[in-house]
Design an enzyme around this catalytic site. Structure first.
Site, short mmCIF file in Angstrom:
data_model
loop_
_atom_site.label_atom_id
_atom_site.label_comp_id
_atom_site.label_asym_id
_atom_site.label_seq_id
_atom_site.Cartn_x
_atom_site.Cartn_y
_atom_site.Cartn_z
N LYS A 203 0.93 -1.15 -0.12
CA LYS A 203 0.06 0.25 -0.07
C LYS A 203 0.98 1.06 0.11
O LYS A 203 1.78 1.42 0.99
CB LYS A 203 -0.84 -0.01 1.28
CG LYS A 203 -1.83 1.17 1.39
CD LYS A 203 -2.80 1.06 2.50
CE LYS A 203 -3.95 2.14 2.54
NZ LYS A 203 -4.72 2.05 3.78
N LYS A 255 -2.15 -1.70 -3.81
CA LYS A 255 -3.20 -0.61 -3.64
C LYS A 255 -2.14 0.71 -3.90
O LYS A 255 -1.36 0.85 -3.09
CB LYS A 255 -4.02 -0.34 -2.61
CG LYS A 255 -4.68 0.65 -2.24
CD LYS A 255 -5.33 0.44 -0.90
CE LYS A 255 -6.25 1.67 -0.51
NZ LYS A 255 -7.00 1.73 0.60
#
Ligand code: PBG
Length: 331
Positions: A203, A255
């Site tokens: 992330k 992500k």
């Protein structure tokens, strides 16, 4: 001019042959819908920067979840938006069984049983008054730091509360080291061996999360660069995914999605567990904004963006387009 002796266009000359050679396809069940439940709302509130996405009441959440399931979506990911007065330094509202997120999870599980998988966002940032994903402490030089190891027991409590409320999956998104192992241990100790963990493994500290901050009424000052990854790097994504798999992640995730397709492809290359990708709020917002100006064809770019993410290696895609895309795929 010599005639070309290789003619790749042969396989593109009509719809039938194009479909015959098509390598990638999307299914409604590939899609996971992120949803927001707001505390104290009397009606759903649209998020300005994310047209069509709402902070829901319990009623509208259930209705929207039914709409997703009817379109063929099999999993939703729920984020809680507490009242400001319920935020504190540790995010304790997140493990309150009557808190906004846990009561919504319980209502969803009662409504859907095992027909629709209920995934919970397992992160403190919506619940802390400072907006960080962990507790803020002080280092030996007096600087404020997000304290990794002091945060892990809080994630354990939060994940157990979510499992107790009925979540089928928990999804730690705070990027603390050791969070997957900590959560797996806590779930197992409480008898929740069957609750899965979708790890936000890679992330990035991304500006594409901008609209999400409005969506959850974030209290964050500053940034998350001491725990989320540097957009310049890919090696640490491979390490993060590998560690999460060793710690017991059932899924790993990359992500955002579109600016990080190389990362997604690299993780998909070696991962022995399913790899999800999250098409985040800013990716959604920019397609919506361009489409509302007449600059892009919304349906076309929605489907192309999802297909591209799948082709790059995603097994599942978290996307605010999930219901709309699933409906299109059905027809
Ligand atoms: C944090 C969290 C964020 C998103 C999902 N979980 C925001 C952040 O890390 O700042 C972003 C999702 C999106 O932008 O759609 N718990």
């Amino acid at each position: 001019m010599p005639a070309p002796d290789r003619r790749p266009r042969r396989l593109r000359q009509n719809a039938a042959i194009r479909e015959l050679v098509s390598e990638t396809s999307l299914r409604p069940a590939d899609l996971i819908l992120p949803m927001f439940i707001g505390a104290g709302l009397t009606e759903p509130r649209e998020i300005t920067s994310m047209p069509g996405v709402h902070q829901h009441t319990t009623d509208s959440l259930l209705r929207a979840a039914h709409e997703a399931l009817d379109a063929g979506v099999r999993c939703i990911d729920v984020f809680g938006v507490p009242r400001d007065e319920d935020k504190d330094a540790t995010g304790s509202e997140s493990w309150n069984p009557d808190g906004v997120l846990n009561s919504a999870l319980a209502a969803l599980r009662r409504e859907f049983g095992d027909d629709l998988l209920i995934m919970a966002d397992t992160c403190l940032d919506e619940f802390t008054d400072h907006g960080h994903c962990g507790v803020v402490g002080t280092d030996r030089y007096g600087n404020a730091v997000v304290d990794n190891d002091a945060t892990l027991p809080l994630y354990q409590q939060m994940a157990v509360a979510q499992a107790r409320a009925g979540a089928h999956l928990v999804s730690p998104s705070g990027m603390m080291d050791g969070q997957i192992l900590a959560i797996r241990d806590a779930l197992d100790a409480e008898g929740f061996q069957d609750v899965s963990i979708m790890a936000y493994s890679a992330k990035y500290a991304s500006a594409f999360f901008g609209p999400f901050r409005e969506a959850v009424g974030s209290s964050l000052q500053g940034d998350r660069r001491t725990y989320q990854q540097d957009p310049a790097n890919i090696r640490e994504s491979l390490l993060e995914a590998q560690l999460d798999i060793e710690e017991g992640a059932d899924f790993v995730m990359v992500k955002p999605a579109m600016p990080y397709l190389d990362v997604l492809a690299a993780v998909a290359e070696f991962s022995p567990v399913p790899v999800a990708a999250y098409q985040v709020s800013g990716e959604y917002a920019m397609l919506q904004a361009a489409a509302s100006n007449g600059w892009l064809d919304l349906k076309a770019v929605m489907m192309e963006s999802l297909l591209g993410i799948k082709r790059a290696g995603a097994d599942q895609i978290l996307t605010y387009f999930a219901t709309d895309a699933a409906k299109l795929l059905r027809n």
